[in-house]
Design a protein around this motif. Structure first.
Motif, short mmCIF file in Angstrom:
data_model
loop_
_atom_site.label_atom_id
_atom_site.label_comp_id
_atom_site.label_asym_id
_atom_site.label_seq_id
_atom_site.Cartn_x
_atom_site.Cartn_y
_atom_site.Cartn_z
N GLU A 33 0.87 -1.17 -0.02
CA GLU A 33 0.08 0.15 0.19
C GLU A 33 0.73 1.13 -0.09
N ASN A 34 0.51 2.32 -0.70
CA ASN A 34 1.13 3.44 -0.55
C ASN A 34 0.88 4.21 0.78
N LEU A 35 1.92 4.43 1.35
CA LEU A 35 1.93 5.12 2.73
C LEU A 35 1.58 6.85 2.58
N LYS A 36 0.62 7.04 3.30
CA LYS A 36 0.26 8.46 3.02
C LYS A 36 0.52 9.21 4.60
N SER A 37 1.16 10.34 4.49
CA SER A 37 1.26 11.07 5.77
C SER A 37 -0.32 11.42 6.24
N PRO A 38 -0.18 11.19 7.70
CA PRO A 38 -1.45 11.57 8.17
C PRO A 38 -2.02 12.85 8.19
N ILE A 39 -0.90 13.74 8.07
CA ILE A 39 -1.08 15.32 8.16
C ILE A 39 -1.12 15.81 6.68
N SER A 40 -1.78 16.63 5.96
CA SER A 40 -1.90 17.03 4.59
C SER A 40 -0.61 18.27 4.73
N LYS A 41 -0.17 18.40 3.53
CA LYS A 41 0.83 19.28 3.24
C LYS A 41 0.48 21.09 3.34
N GLY A 42 -0.61 21.08 3.45
CA GLY A 42 -1.23 22.52 4.06
C GLY A 42 -0.89 22.77 5.60
N TRP A 43 -1.21 21.73 6.27
CA TRP A 43 -1.28 21.97 7.66
C TRP A 43 0.25 21.91 8.16
#
Length: 64
Positions: A33-43
């Motif tokens: 699975e592609n791991l995504k950051s739990p926080i978006s770039k904007g935050w």
């Protein structure tokens, strides 16, 4: 050209993995699975500004 012991071991591992996958439905196989950051770039940008913004404003205040 003859196989080296490392190639032979790698081929045996691959054959074993392939054999265990045979006959199983696609849903049962593990997929990466592609791991995504739990926080978006904007935050992250907002957090960086909050943490470093005070320093930037203080430096600007000293020069102007």
């Amino acid at each position: 050209m003859a196989q080296t012991p490392q190639q032979r071991a790698a081929n045996a591992r691959f054959a074993k993995e392939t054999q265990t996958k045979m006959g199983k439905p696609a849903s049962a196989l593990k997929r990466k699975e592609n791991l995504k950051s739990p926080i978006s770039k904007g935050w992250i940008v907002l957090l960086a500004f909050v943490l470093c913004g005070g320093v930037i404003f203080e430096v600007l205040r000293l020069f102007f």
